[in-house]
Design a protein around this motif. Sequence first.
Motif, PDB file in Angstrom:
ATOM      1  N   ASN A 186      13.993   5.777 -29.701  1.00  0.00           N
ATOM      2  CA  ASN A 186      13.167   6.986 -29.735  1.00  0.00           C
ATOM      3  C   ASN A 186      13.623   8.005 -30.770  1.00  0.00           C
ATOM      4  O   ASN A 186      13.460   9.210 -30.591  1.00  0.00           O
ATOM      5  CB  ASN A 186      13.122   7.665 -28.361  1.00  0.00           C
ATOM      6  N   ASN A 187      14.277   7.510 -31.839  1.00  0.00           N
ATOM      7  CA  ASN A 187      14.649   8.324 -32.998  1.00  0.00           C
ATOM      8  C   ASN A 187      15.687   9.400 -32.703  1.00  0.00           C
ATOM      9  O   ASN A 187      15.902  10.287 -33.528  1.00  0.00           O
ATOM     10  CB  ASN A 187      13.427   8.998 -33.637  1.00  0.00           C
ATOM     11  N   TYR A 228      15.072  -0.563 -34.482  1.00  0.00           N
ATOM     12  CA  TYR A 228      14.407   0.655 -34.018  1.00  0.00           C
ATOM     13  C   TYR A 228      13.505   0.304 -32.823  1.00  0.00           C
ATOM     14  O   TYR A 228      12.761  -0.671 -32.866  1.00  0.00           O
ATOM     15  CB  TYR A 228      13.585   1.286 -35.141  1.00  0.00           C
ATOM     16  N   ASP A 272      11.162   2.060 -29.306  1.00  0.00           N
ATOM     17  CA  ASP A 272      10.611   3.189 -28.536  1.00  0.00           C
ATOM     18  C   ASP A 272      10.603   2.808 -27.059  1.00  0.00           C
ATOM     19  O   ASP A 272      10.087   1.756 -26.669  1.00  0.00           O
ATOM     20  CB  ASP A 272       9.189   3.527 -28.976  1.00  0.00           C
TER      21      ASP A 272
END
Length: 665
Positions: free
Chosen positions: A44-45, A103, A105
Amino acid sequence: MAASAVAYLAYSNSGVSNSREITWQEFRTAFLDKGLVEKLTVVNNHKVRVKLHSNATGSMYPTGTLSGEYHFSIGSVEAFERKLDEAQQELGIPSHERIPVAYQDEISAVGAILNFAPTVLMLGFLYWMSRRSSGGSGGGIFSIGKSRAKLFNQDTDVKVKFKDVAGMDEAKEEIMEFVKFLKEPAKYEKLGAKIPRGAILSGPPGTGKTLLAKATAGEASVPFLSVSGSEFVEMFVGVGSSRVRDLFASAKKNAPCIIFVDEIDAIGKSRAKSGSFGGGNDERESTLNQLLVEMDGFGTNEHIVVLAGTNRPDVLDPALMRPGRFDRHIAIDRPDVSGRKGIYMVHLRPLRLAEELAKDMGSFAQKLAVLTPGFSGADIANVCNEAALHAARKGSDYVGSINFDTAIERVIVGLEKKSRVLSPEEKKTVAYHEAGHAICGWFLEHADPLLKVSIIPRGAGALGYAQYLPADRYLLSTPQMNDRICMTLGGRVSEEIFFGPENITTGAQDDLQKITRMAFEACANYGMNDVIGPVSYGGDRATKEGMTKPFSEKTAEMLDFEVRKMITNAYERTRILLTEHREDVEKVAKLLLDKEVITREDMINLLGKRPFIGRSDDMDKWLDEHRGETSAPPPLEGSPQAEVDDPAPIPGLATAKALDDTRLL
């Protein structure tokens, strides 16, 4: 499905919730510099999950935690990538051996609930609205177009019969045809007769329109569908039409039956008068159109009768009133004396009356009927209930005559204001004011005979009142109207004679408003003025409803002059009358100051009988036969109908003259 979603959310968050958070410096010194990192995952960055090599289990940092479950926070992905490249470059790690970065989410359980919360709240609100609109009867939002009519079954609910309805014999006789047709339709059909589609029951409020419709269903022993006209109109477009269709569909299933639409003027107003300023009127018109179609559409062999009640038949659409829809127009007016006696008999039966009243209930009911001119059925029911309440407050075991006298006074002019103490000057003013009314009514031939006059403060601002028993009169002649105006002016003139023009009080405002309206109606509407002539401009009502006056400015000046002339002539006539009977006014005023309440018998003892042959009413006859009795007289059968104290033959409550205390100050 919901359980699997929750399990998925719990599983997807287990990696972060069970891992230990470390800093960037700890990550670099404990894992990156020692070559223990296998993979990094950016979640989620803003979080980086660290996956260690499997051979790093024996050299954990710090000790006592689960292997491979660490994470640290980052400010931005770009800064993290730059710092990671710089660190690996310092360590001399070639580019093809550098740590892979993924990466991903993910969503937490709390986040999922927050994301779905507006949708859940909206669905809950819609469900609550549907339950509320359906009245808790089930069906939800899908039943919003269903009829709200309440069905009364003939075997259980409709127990009202015509014997329970009194005071409307003509209306019962006219509506009996519906009962006979619903009971024996073959008797009429074999002659080719068709059932009347419906009937409009019109009349003032409280006269028993709904009760008569229910009694019709009870006598016919058929189902009774009752609905209010306002229940067809909702905020949603098309709901009214749908409910009308559903109402008639339900009626066809329960045929033969009676549909009763109360206050039909809510949807049946004339389309020409309703205007076209918005969707509300369009929705009301579509509902009315659907009602017109349904009433003219169902077959004559379905044995469905539509009854409608309204107290405003003048505003109904002509298409609704035409034969073929509402064939009968039944007017239910306020009952006359005999009708009021019948209504009293109905409401007196449940009461625990005193022994002397119970023995001769018919005579007592006749007495009450004469004492309450202009009362509707609802007013009579209120009088009987107030009498029982008064008896209970006083701790009585039975309801007596005094309780009914108090109840009638309370309904007419309100409760006695014991806390309102008048000064001697105000009390004297009120006494002479009421005495002026009483003397004018006694010595004017066409005036209404006095029943009672009181100077006890009552109600909201009433310092005194005079009650009359008008004769059975539906038309007013010019002499009758002049005498009525003079009687109304008697209080004001009496104040001027006995206290001087400079001491006239404001208590006559109500009298002046009444006589001004009478005089204007006589000149502008009834054609009783020689100068203006036999024309009618619709009276005061037309002036109020129209944007402009229905006459020219010159005619307006003539009207103004003739109305003032009529009132001033009556004022002078009243002054001459009270000047001639000055001593009589003083007698009545002094007796009022002494007793506070005087009756017809007191007036006869003071002044003798009214000096007019053939003007005696039933109360005068009773007093001749029962001299010396103190109880109120029960008038004889066939007493004349009471008429209201208005210039036009419009029904109203019993006449009560009232002085306003705020006007006396």
